[in-house]
Design an enzyme around this catalytic site. Structure first.
Site, PDB file in Angstrom:
ATOM      1  N   HIS A  34      44.545  34.245  55.609  1.00  0.00           N
ATOM      2  CA  HIS A  34      45.027  35.922  56.213  1.00  0.00           C
ATOM      3  C   HIS A  34      45.339  35.838  57.846  1.00  0.00           C
ATOM      4  O   HIS A  34      45.315  34.529  58.182  1.00  0.00           O
ATOM      5  CB  HIS A  34      44.076  36.887  56.022  1.00  0.00           C
ATOM      6  N   TYR A  50      32.329  34.526  61.200  1.00  0.00           N
ATOM      7  CA  TYR A  50      33.657  34.531  62.471  1.00  0.00           C
ATOM      8  C   TYR A  50      33.754  34.730  63.273  1.00  0.00           C
ATOM      9  O   TYR A  50      32.790  35.532  63.913  1.00  0.00           O
ATOM     10  CB  TYR A  50      34.821  35.282  61.506  1.00  0.00           C
TER      11      TYR A  50
END
Length: 167
Positions: free
Chosen positions: A52, A122
């Protein structure tokens, strides 16, 4: 991309470590100001998420750490002006090692879980913008990523991203 190691201080209680510091990133030439935090959890080993990226004007840098289990964490350079364009690198990250991976803007990111019940955290430098979200196929021949095990589970979206170039 940059592999980031923990420097724990240990005693009878366990350890304590700083896993992100603006000054330390800046000392490595990285200006990274996180604006969001995300968690990804996969109960099965062999689960692939990615690759991604997010396009400008919300291109995002990511700093990823594994807090449970382990994963093969991959970054692929999609910046045409970069000397490493269409090259990839990967590191095994795990809760045990504490290491993380910094992914620069303009690079795609994905990971393959190597253990059951794997969880990654993240920090991102841009807010999630669904209209700017994109992806690259994990098996794109233009990248030639060498995955360490078979992919047992992948989303339809991730399995069908367009190829970077025709086969």
């Amino acid at each position: 991309a940059l592999r980031v190691e923990l420097e724990p201080t240990s005693d009878e209680r366990g350890f304590f470590a700083r896993w992100w510091c603006e000054d330390e990133f800046r000392a490595h030439g990285i200006a990274f100001a996180p604006v969001q935090a995300h968690t990804g959890f996969s109960p099965l080993a062999g689960t692939l998420r990615g690759l991604h990226y997010q396009s400008a004007p919300e291109a995002e840098a990511k700093y990823v750490r594994c807090v449970r289990g382990s994963a093969w964490d991959v970054v692929a350079d999609l910046r045409p002006e970069s000397p490493t364009y269409l090259r990839w690198d990967a590191v095994a990250i795990s809760a045990e090692s504490g290491a993380g991976l910094f992914v620069p803007p303009g690079c795609a990111h994905g990971y393959l879980t190597l253990a059951p019940d794997t969880e990654l955290h993240y920090l991102t430098s841009a807010r999630y913008a669904p209209t700017l979200a994109g992806g690259v196929r994990y098996d794109d021949p233009a990248l030639g990523i060498d995955w360490p095990r078979t992919v047992d589970l992948i989303s339809e979206r991730d399995r069908t991203w367009p190829l970077l170039s025709p086969r």
